[in-house]
Structures are given as C-alpha cells and as structure tokens.
Design a protein around this motif. Structure first.
Motif, mmCIF file in Angstrom:
data_model
loop_
_atom_site.group_PDB
_atom_site.id
_atom_site.type_symbol
_atom_site.label_atom_id
_atom_site.label_comp_id
_atom_site.label_asym_id
_atom_site.label_seq_id
_atom_site.Cartn_x
_atom_site.Cartn_y
_atom_site.Cartn_z
ATOM 1 N N ARG A 262 0.837 -1.198 0.000
ATOM 2 C CA ARG A 262 0.000 0.000 0.000
ATOM 3 C C ARG A 262 0.875 1.253 0.000
ATOM 4 N N VAL A 263 1.931 1.228 0.832
ATOM 5 C CA VAL A 263 2.847 2.370 0.897
ATOM 6 C C VAL A 263 3.495 2.603 -0.460
ATOM 7 N N GLU A 264 3.963 1.529 -1.091
ATOM 8 C CA GLU A 264 4.656 1.686 -2.364
ATOM 9 C C GLU A 264 3.699 2.135 -3.467
ATOM 10 N N ALA A 265 2.462 1.607 -3.427
ATOM 11 C CA ALA A 265 1.489 2.003 -4.440
ATOM 12 C C ALA A 265 1.138 3.481 -4.286
ATOM 13 N N THR A 266 0.991 3.929 -3.045
ATOM 14 C CA THR A 266 0.686 5.341 -2.809
ATOM 15 C C THR A 266 1.832 6.221 -3.289
ATOM 16 N N ARG B 86 4.061 5.550 -5.604
ATOM 17 C CA ARG B 86 4.087 5.564 -7.071
ATOM 18 C C ARG B 86 3.009 6.491 -7.637
ATOM 19 N N ALA B 87 1.824 6.449 -7.025
ATOM 20 C CA ALA B 87 0.726 7.278 -7.526
ATOM 21 C C ALA B 87 1.046 8.762 -7.335
ATOM 22 N N VAL B 88 1.589 9.107 -6.170
ATOM 23 C CA VAL B 88 1.924 10.511 -5.909
ATOM 24 C C VAL B 88 3.045 10.956 -6.849
ATOM 25 N N PHE B 89 4.085 10.140 -6.978
ATOM 26 C CA PHE B 89 5.214 10.517 -7.845
ATOM 27 C C PHE B 89 4.739 10.747 -9.281
ATOM 28 N N ALA B 90 3.806 9.913 -9.730
ATOM 29 C CA ALA B 90 3.314 10.039 -11.097
ATOM 30 C C ALA B 90 2.641 11.393 -11.309
ATOM 31 N N ARG B 91 1.945 11.872 -10.272
ATOM 32 C CA ARG B 91 1.251 13.157 -10.403
ATOM 33 C C ARG B 91 2.228 14.312 -10.559
ATOM 34 N N TYR B 92 3.478 14.103 -10.127
ATOM 35 C CA TYR B 92 4.485 15.158 -10.225
ATOM 36 C C TYR B 92 5.434 14.917 -11.402
ATOM 37 N N GLY B 93 5.118 13.932 -12.213
ATOM 38 C CA GLY B 93 5.916 13.707 -13.413
ATOM 39 C C GLY B 93 7.198 12.927 -13.207
ATOM 40 N N PHE B 94 7.244 12.091 -12.173
ATOM 41 C CA PHE B 94 8.443 11.279 -11.953
ATOM 42 C C PHE B 94 8.336 9.947 -12.678
ATOM 43 N N ILE C 87 12.644 4.512 -0.329
ATOM 44 C CA ILE C 87 11.866 5.071 -1.428
ATOM 45 C C ILE C 87 12.434 6.463 -1.640
ATOM 46 N N GLY C 88 13.003 6.708 -2.804
ATOM 47 C CA GLY C 88 13.666 7.991 -2.984
ATOM 48 C C GLY C 88 13.371 8.618 -4.330
ATOM 49 N N VAL C 89 13.643 9.895 -4.430
ATOM 50 C CA VAL C 89 13.546 10.559 -5.722
ATOM 51 C C VAL C 89 14.781 11.428 -5.927
ATOM 52 N N GLU C 90 15.115 11.650 -7.173
ATOM 53 C CA GLU C 90 16.191 12.569 -7.541
ATOM 54 C C GLU C 90 15.671 13.456 -8.667
ATOM 55 N N VAL C 91 15.907 14.753 -8.533
ATOM 56 C CA VAL C 91 15.579 15.713 -9.592
ATOM 57 C C VAL C 91 16.899 16.331 -9.996
ATOM 58 N N SER D 143 2.639 16.085 1.011
ATOM 59 C CA SER D 143 1.411 15.481 0.488
ATOM 60 C C SER D 143 1.446 13.966 0.610
ATOM 61 N N LEU D 144 2.599 13.377 0.309
ATOM 62 C CA LEU D 144 2.725 11.920 0.383
ATOM 63 C C LEU D 144 2.507 11.419 1.812
ATOM 64 N N LEU D 145 3.149 12.086 2.773
ATOM 65 C CA LEU D 145 2.998 11.645 4.169
ATOM 66 C C LEU D 145 1.556 11.798 4.627
#
Length: 430
Positions: free
Chosen positions: A23-27, A29-37, A134-138, A161-163
RNA sequence: GCGGCUAUAGUUCAGUGGCAGAACGCCGCUCUGUGGCAGCGGAUGUCGUGGGUUCGAAACCCACUAGCCGCCCCA
C-alpha cells in the motif's frame, strides 16, 4: 547442526504486513506520477569507487559500514575489481545519469526508486542491515532549471502530500541550508576556531567530534553543552549571497503552499555531497521509531555529478526509510485491519469439490477474491474457516449444484439468502 | 564498533535448584446443511545454542548467537 536463520540485521516480511508495504509503495508511485516522476532501477551493487567518491571517503557509511568484496577476474579479458552493495541510491542514480548522457536531452530528469540498501551497522529498532528506501532525484543541466529553488520546494511539498496521504500524523519538517561547496569549508574552519577555546568544557563525545567532524557537535543532545553550542557560529552567516537568496526563495515557496517547516540551523547531514538545502522529516518520540526519529532525509547535491566525473548537473533528492515509515504507520494506527476476501466457497460434500473449484474460477475471473474449502470439512468447520478470511460464505451442496440457486450468508449481518448463479458475482461485491 | 537489558508453547508471559505452566490461539468431541456462545477432551516445547557447577539446572556460572534499549551514525 544449527538451523538456518535470516542473518543479523535482515528479516523476512510476511503477510499481512506485506499488504502494508504494498500500500505504501502504491501510494508513493501514484503521488510521484502526479508530479511527473519516472522510475529508475539501478544495480544493487556498484564499483566501490562510486561510493568512495560520491558519498565521501571519510563518512562512516563508506569508512566502516559497506559490504565490499573483491570480485575476481574470471578470464584474461576481465579485471578484478572491488564491488560494494549499495549503501544508498543517489550515487547510483547520478552514475546512471552520467553514463546514459541523460543531461544531453536538455530535460530535467525526475526519477524515483524503491529498493533495498545495505549498511553493516549494529541493528536496532528502525535500523537494519538490509533496509528499504523510497527515494527521488531531480537533476539536470542548469538550463533545465535543476538549480531552481522551486525544485526544492516542489520536492518538499510533494513529501508533505505523500505523508499526509499515507496517513502519517504529527510529522515535522526540519529545514536548513548548508551552503555551497565553498561556503561549507569556510564554516567548518570557523567552527573549529570557535570550538578550540571551549571544547574542553564539553562532554567527551563532543571533544572528539570537535576534532574529527565539527559539524556533528551541532546535533549533540548533551544537555550541558547546549548553551555552548548555541553560541557557536551559525551556518546562515557563512552563506554567500546566491545561497542565501536560494534558501529564502525555497522558504517563500513553501509558505505559499502552506507547508509547515522549522528552520533548524543545527541540522547537519552525514553525506559529503550535500549542498544548500538539506532537510529531514521527523516524527515525535514514542511513535514507533525509538531514537531513530528521522523518517526520511535529503537535500541538494549541486556538485555530485562533477565529483563522479560527469557534467555539471545540480540536483536535489531524498530517501524515505521505508522500514521506519511502516513502523510509524503501525504505531500510529491502533488497529491493523486485515482485508478480507470477497467470498469463501464451502462444498458440503466431497462430490461438490469439483463444482466448487469451477465456481471459484468463474468468480475469480470476474475479479472477485475467493477462497475454496473442502467437502470433507464439517459444515461448522467451513463456517469457522470462512469467517476468518472472507466476508461471505457460499454454500455448495447437492441442491445448489443441481438448481444453480446458491446459499450465501453475509458474516457482518448474519443475513442468509438464496442467490441465482447469474447474479452471484454482483451480490458478493456488496 | 562500545555499554546495558532480554531470550520458556503459534502469541503474550509466569516459573530463583526438585514432575514444564497460565491465558489467548489451535485441533477434536458434544453437533453428519449453519459458525461465533457454552461444556468436555487434546497437542503444544531441543526452556536461544554450546559448555560448566550440582545427586539434580529452565533457574547458578562462562562463552556464543539473536532481539531490544542507549551511544555512534543514518533512512
């Protein structure tokens, strides 16, 4: 002969806990997708040199916590090299950025990853030798806007927003700027100078830190040393004009978004590549993490690509400690609700077994989650087994098989009805 | 890497030198097409591992391993 167990600091994740992980990973992924990751998956091991140069030879992570081995050459055409299980993922992502010339597209790269990392530390609650991040890089060329403070603020706003969406309560954002790669050495020099006359008044740990790593004195928790520490020089006074303006714009954008934060001039981070914006999200004591109260950490790394021999590619990123996120969620939610299957099919005799499995196939193909019992079970046992795992029980005896009219009982209400096979799937969805 | 606490049934734990226990859970029966309640019965197990002390060790001692807490560090 001793029995085999998961090695120290590693563990098995089992259902139903894995439901929460998914559930955590799906959430995320969904949030990251909304920001174009987009997702990046880098190898779990890399050349040791990558981490030595990227994370920093002098850091604890590199100097004493890495799983490193000598990979033997298997043929004359191969050469032996030192390899290391990744202790973090930023260096690998930047290596991939350089290797695939992602900067040449001219586009800003927004990448996320989810995967295991490895550090040979003493295990503790919320601290494991194999742990998940779970990480992101811009990052990207300067012309792509990679250096813009809006990138910092966007990443922080996304985290908030994710938290929130995950249901983490009481998180706090600690924010600081550690300045450019020239600001920091000047600050460290000033810190050493200021510490020299007073360090003998401090606790043993801080005296040692004053020598080895003065920045670490800043996050000392020793109550007696707090006043001395508060009187030390502040990093903010050593930022050049550009870094000061950059930090101010990050804060301004966060204010505009309504993301709460605390500027913590004593927030220092242990990896050498951080520049300018650095941050941590923490949760209060007693919410599952013990002393490991940092849920995630990150910051800007404007010089990392060059350190690894790549083009100029400023960037910002973070890593969430997924294990810690899960611990916090478990501590904050009183009841872990296990999701039940839609139906349990109970054949009332061995002759009905085949029909039961055929019915299960139909329902599963219709998208329902279904468990099948066994005709040798007594009816009472079927009911007990069904109530544990499913919301409805479907009784399948001789009559039901011959008429196609099924008996369905709903556990929550105790209600029992006859349902024609053609409407069974829609009935079970309720 | 350092210091402390802990390790007994599936789970939570009691048991300070003399028969291995409780609660919950599990299985069976009362009860062969209606469970949850109740009654009765049953299985729980290398007492973390190895060694030592003792007539006798789950208990005392030593070592090891693991978990947790603190430090260090970080996510």
């Amino acid at each position: 002969m001793s029995t085999l167990k998961a090695v120290r600091g590693t563990r098995d994740l089992l259902p139903p806990e894995t439901d929460l992980w998914n559930r955590v990973e799906a959430t995320a992924r969904a949030v990251f997708a909304r920001y174009g990751f987009g997702e990046i998956r880098t190898p779990i091991f890399e050349a040791t040199e990558l981490f030595a140069r990227g994370v920093g030879e002098e850091t604890d992570i590199v100097s004493k916590e890495m799983y490193t081995w000598e990979d033997r050459a298997r043929a004359a055409s191969e050469k032996a090299q030192s390899l290391t299980l990744r202790p973090e993922n930023t260096a690998g992502v930047v290596r991939a950025y350089i290797e695939h010339k992602l900067g040449d597209t001219g586009n800003l790269q927004k990448l996320f990853y989810i995967g295991p990392q490895f550090r040979r530390e003493r295990p503790q609650r919320g601290r494991y030798r194999q742990f998940w991040q779970i990480g992101v890089e811009v990052l990207g060329p300067v012309s792509s806007g990679a250096e813009s403070p809006i990138r910092d603020a966007e990443v922080l706003e996304m985290l908030a927003s994710l938290l929130d969406e995950l249901g983490i309560r009481n998180w706090q954002l600690q924010l600081n700027s550690v300045g450019s790669s020239t600001d920091r050495p000047r600050y460290i020099a000033a810190l050493r100078e200021a510490l020299a006359p007073v360090k003998h008044l401090m606790c043993e740990d801080n005296q040692r830190r004053a020598e080895t790593n003065p920045l670490r004195v800043l996050d000392s928790k020793d109550p007696n040393d707090q006043e001395l520490i508060n009187n030390l020089p502040k990093i903010a006074d050593f930022l050049d004009e550009a870094s000061t303006a950059h930090f101010a714009q990050v804060r301004e954008a966060l204010d505009a978004c309504g993301v709460p934060y605390t500027v913590n001039p004593r927030l220092v981070r242990g990896l050498d590549y951080y520049t300018r914006t650095t941050f941590e999200f923490t949760v209060p004591d007693g919410q599952g993490l013990g002393t490991q109260n940092a849920l995630l950490g990150g910051g800007r790394y404007d010089g990392l690509s060059e350190m690894l021999g790549g083009p100029r590619a400023p960037g910002i990123g973070f890593a969430i400690g997924e294990d810690r996120l899960i611990l916090t969620l478990q501590a904050q939610s009183a009841e872990t609700t296990t999701t039940k299957l839609d139906a349990y099919i109970a054949p009332l005799g061995i002759p009905q077994n085949a029909a039961a499995l055929a019915l299960a196939r139909e329902l599963r193909r219709a998208g329902l989650s279904v468990e099948v019992g066994d005709g040798s079970f007594r009816v009472k046992k079927s009911f007990e087994a069904a109530d544990k795992v499913a919301r409805h029980i479907v009784l399948l005896g001789e009559d039901e098989v011959s008429t196609g009219i099924l008996t369905v009982k709903t556990f929550a209400t105790g209600e029992q009805v006859k349902v024609d096979k053609s409407t069974l799937a829609s009935h079970l969805r309720t």
